[in-house]
Design a protein around this motif. Structure first.
Motif, PDB file in Angstrom:
ATOM      1  N   LEU A 170       0.846  -1.198   0.000  1.00  0.00           N
ATOM      2  CA  LEU A 170       0.000   0.000   0.000  1.00  0.00           C
ATOM      3  C   LEU A 170       0.881   1.248   0.000  1.00  0.00           C
ATOM      4  CD1 LEU A 170      -2.980   0.888   0.326  1.00  0.00           C
ATOM      5  CD2 LEU A 170      -2.643   0.772   2.805  1.00  0.00           C
ATOM      6  N   ARG A 171       0.572   2.188  -0.897  1.00  0.00           N
ATOM      7  CA  ARG A 171       1.384   3.414  -0.974  1.00  0.00           C
ATOM      8  C   ARG A 171       0.504   4.625  -0.649  1.00  0.00           C
ATOM      9  NH1 ARG A 171       4.121   3.283  -6.526  1.00  0.00           N
ATOM     10  NH2 ARG A 171       1.970   2.958  -7.139  1.00  0.00           N
ATOM     11  N   SER A 218       1.912  -4.687  20.944  1.00  0.00           N
ATOM     12  CA  SER A 218       1.840  -6.074  20.465  1.00  0.00           C
ATOM     13  C   SER A 218       1.130  -6.157  19.111  1.00  0.00           C
ATOM     14  CB  SER A 218       1.096  -6.935  21.488  1.00  0.00           C
ATOM     15  OG  SER A 218      -0.254  -6.533  21.518  1.00  0.00           O
ATOM     16  N   ARG A 219       0.438  -5.109  18.729  1.00  0.00           N
ATOM     17  CA  ARG A 219      -0.274  -5.102  17.450  1.00  0.00           C
ATOM     18  C   ARG A 219       0.639  -4.751  16.276  1.00  0.00           C
ATOM     19  NH1 ARG A 219      -4.065  -0.653  18.008  1.00  0.00           N
ATOM     20  NH2 ARG A 219      -4.968  -1.279  19.977  1.00  0.00           N
ATOM     21  N   LEU A 220       1.797  -4.150  16.589  1.00  0.00           N
ATOM     22  CA  LEU A 220       2.639  -3.617  15.512  1.00  0.00           C
ATOM     23  C   LEU A 220       3.908  -4.436  15.337  1.00  0.00           C
ATOM     24  CD1 LEU A 220       2.382   0.211  16.222  1.00  0.00           C
ATOM     25  CD2 LEU A 220       1.096  -1.144  14.581  1.00  0.00           C
ATOM     26  N   GLN A 221       4.356  -4.526  14.096  1.00  0.00           N
ATOM     27  CA  GLN A 221       5.592  -5.271  13.826  1.00  0.00           C
ATOM     28  C   GLN A 221       6.838  -4.408  13.981  1.00  0.00           C
ATOM     29  OE1 GLN A 221       5.195  -7.078   9.971  1.00  0.00           O
ATOM     30  NE2 GLN A 221       3.402  -8.269  10.568  1.00  0.00           N
ATOM     31  N   HIS A 222       6.658  -3.089  14.026  1.00  0.00           N
ATOM     32  CA  HIS A 222       7.833  -2.203  13.998  1.00  0.00           C
ATOM     33  C   HIS A 222       7.664  -1.046  14.980  1.00  0.00           C
ATOM     34  CE1 HIS A 222       9.264  -4.093  10.274  1.00  0.00           C
ATOM     35  NE2 HIS A 222       7.986  -4.128   9.930  1.00  0.00           N
ATOM     36  N   ASP A 223       8.789  -0.427  15.271  1.00  0.00           N
ATOM     37  CA  ASP A 223       8.792   0.844  15.993  1.00  0.00           C
ATOM     38  C   ASP A 223       8.020   1.881  15.153  1.00  0.00           C
ATOM     39  OD1 ASP A 223      10.659   2.557  18.084  1.00  0.00           O
ATOM     40  OD2 ASP A 223      10.272   3.662  16.214  1.00  0.00           O
ATOM     41  N   ALA A 224       7.329   2.800  15.825  1.00  0.00           N
ATOM     42  CA  ALA A 224       6.475   3.758  15.089  1.00  0.00           C
ATOM     43  C   ALA A 224       7.267   4.528  14.040  1.00  0.00           C
ATOM     44  CB  ALA A 224       5.825   4.721  16.067  1.00  0.00           C
ATOM     45  N   ARG A 225       8.545   4.841  14.328  1.00  0.00           N
ATOM     46  CA  ARG A 225       9.329   5.646  13.379  1.00  0.00           C
ATOM     47  C   ARG A 225       9.585   4.914  12.067  1.00  0.00           C
ATOM     48  NH1 ARG A 225      12.646   7.247  18.565  1.00  0.00           N
ATOM     49  NH2 ARG A 225      12.030   5.095  18.894  1.00  0.00           N
ATOM     50  N   TRP A 226       9.554   3.590  12.129  1.00  0.00           N
ATOM     51  CA  TRP A 226       9.790   2.788  10.922  1.00  0.00           C
ATOM     52  C   TRP A 226       8.742   3.095   9.840  1.00  0.00           C
ATOM     53  CZ3 TRP A 226       6.986  -0.864   8.217  1.00  0.00           C
ATOM     54  CH2 TRP A 226       7.710  -1.681   7.336  1.00  0.00           C
ATOM     55  N   TYR A 227       7.528   3.391  10.275  1.00  0.00           N
ATOM     56  CA  TYR A 227       6.434   3.580   9.306  1.00  0.00           C
ATOM     57  C   TYR A 227       6.606   4.862   8.486  1.00  0.00           C
ATOM     58  CZ  TYR A 227       4.550  -0.306  11.859  1.00  0.00           C
ATOM     59  OH  TYR A 227       4.409  -1.543  12.437  1.00  0.00           O
ATOM     60  N   LEU A 228       7.422   5.798   8.973  1.00  0.00           N
ATOM     61  CA  LEU A 228       7.668   7.003   8.166  1.00  0.00           C
ATOM     62  C   LEU A 228       8.276   6.619   6.818  1.00  0.00           C
ATOM     63  CD1 LEU A 228       9.180   9.540  10.725  1.00  0.00           C
ATOM     64  CD2 LEU A 228       6.826   9.407   9.896  1.00  0.00           C
ATOM     65  N   ASP A 229       9.066   5.556   6.828  1.00  0.00           N
ATOM     66  CA  ASP A 229       9.707   5.116   5.582  1.00  0.00           C
ATOM     67  C   ASP A 229       8.764   4.374   4.656  1.00  0.00           C
ATOM     68  OD1 ASP A 229      12.262   6.129   5.840  1.00  0.00           O
ATOM     69  OD2 ASP A 229      12.806   4.550   7.250  1.00  0.00           O
ATOM     70  N   ARG A 230       7.565   4.123   5.136  1.00  0.00           N
ATOM     71  CA  ARG A 230       6.559   3.470   4.290  1.00  0.00           C
ATOM     72  C   ARG A 230       5.643   4.505   3.640  1.00  0.00           C
ATOM     73  NH1 ARG A 230       4.002  -0.895   4.596  1.00  0.00           N
ATOM     74  NH2 ARG A 230       3.231   0.121   2.740  1.00  0.00           N
TER      75      ARG A 230
END
Ligand code: URA
Ligand code: ZN
Length: 367
Positions: free
Chosen positions: A244-245, A274-286
């Motif tokens: 998803l972009r 426990s719901r997330l696979q990554h640290d919140a900051r990781w999602y900025l790169d998505r």
């Protein structure tokens, strides 16, 4: 000219004539109405927000006439625009009407773009205009019907490369589990999701002073986007749909500025963590961020917060909003956004070129 040097505007709006006619037919917001202005001449006004201050805003052919869009692009050296319907899209319509109008407007948008002039320079066969279409994603939409709308859009509209959506989903926000099929369809088709605000946040925070449109637009809009994308991230949607972009309006609101605080709050709430696979900051790169921030410091910050930095930022104007108040040739809102890109000291020339156009061509599959 090389494709990498083109200027591409990813945040530029229209009300197609069919949509403008609908707004004219209405007696409450969103609507366009005519009145006698202070000079005695008739003027058209646009009211799209509930309780909008100052009788709304002036509106004119800049909003619906394709030649005006092209003239604006020429005046500012913009080669290609990805044009989207402005807020509030179809949000105020019952699903059946929204469904019909979405199909009609998407077909109109396809023709608006496919019959636009070719890019004069270079050997490429690009047009000046591409589109970001609409979905019948309105309150109480039967969400099981949304994937079919996505596939129909992707299939028959080769110049429409994305969809613009607001923050409310089918009435329960973007973290609504009923939207799972929608995200899957968007990921599968590769349509870019342009997430754009409309409602702002609770106006009771704005106080009694008449600040016109300043607080709702400067603060309410970005806060709204920030809340919506944060809820989407916290629901695990970017984990479940890696393809998803999502392009965030107005440089992502304040998500980049608050991402470490968000990460910290998540870590301290194990149920959410426990719901997330990554640290919140990781999602900025998505995510992708338009560069509609009007300042170099803000662009530097956003690109510094994400690992991929400038590669995820894309020039935009928000035309035809924020027009000049005087007779200036160039729009201040555009000049400021271009100067902001120019002024980011940490970017190399190739990065600046990317933000001005190359990143957009890659994201929307034109390069
Ligand atoms: N920009 C938009 O896209 N919409 C508005 O209502 C105001 C600014
Ligand atoms: Zn906008």
């Amino acid at each position: 000219m090389s494709l990498q040097r083109l200027f591409v505007d990813v945040h530029t709006h229209i009300y197609l004539p069919r949509y403008a006619a609908l707004l004219r037919s209405r007696t409450n917001a969103p609507r366009i109405f005519s009145r006698t202005g202070p000079s005695g001449a008739t003027e058209d006004r646009l009211v799209i927000l509930d309780n909008e201050p100052s009788d709304g805003r002036p509106v004119g052919p800049q909003y619906w006439d394709r030649d005006e869009k092209l003239k604006f692009m020429d005046r500012h050296g913009i080669d290609i625009s990805f044009v989207s319907t402005a807020n509030p899209w179809l949000d105020f319509l019952p699903f059946a009407d929204a469904q019909t109008l979405a199909s009609e407007l998407n077909a109109e948008l396809e023709s608006y773009c496919s019959t636009s002039p070719p890019l004069a320079s270079g050997s490429h066969s690009l047009k000046r205009l591409y589109g970001i279409g609409l979905l019948p994603l309105v309150p109480n939409a039967p969400t099981s019907e949304l994937p079919a709308a996505v596939h129909a859009l992707a299939k028959a509209h080769s110049h429409v490369r994305g969809v613009i959506i607001g923050t409310r989903g089918a009435g329960n926000g973007l973290d609504d589990p009923a939207l799972e099929g929608l995200w899957a369809a968007l990921a599968e088709t590769g349509l870019v999701v342009f997430l754009h605000p409309h409602y702002g946040v609770d106006g009771s925070a704005w106080g009694p002073l008449d600040n016109g449109h300043v607080l709702p637009l400067a603060l309410g809009f970005p806060f709204e986007t920030t809340t919506a994308i944060t809820r989407l991230i916290l629901a695990g949607i970017l984990d479940r749909h890696p393809r998803l972009r999502i392009l965030l309006a107005h440089a992502g609101g304040v998500l980049p500025q608050l991402s470490s605080r968000l990460a910290s709050c998540i870590v301290h709430d194990p149920r959410v963590a426990s719901r997330l696979q990554h640290d919140a900051r990781w999602y900025l790169d998505r995510l992708y961020f338009d560069a509609v921030a009007y300042g170099s410091a803000e662009l530097s910050f956003v690109s510094g917060a994400a690992r991929e930095g400038s590669r995820r930022m894309l020039f935009g104007t928000d035309h035809p909003f924020f027009p000049p108040l005087g007779a200036e040739e160039k729009w201040r809102s555009v000049v400021e956004n271009l100067e902001a890109i120019e002024g980011v000291g940490a970017w190399r020339d190739e990065e600046r070129d990317g933000v001005r156009g190359g990143n957009a061509l890659r994201l929307f599959g034109l390069a």
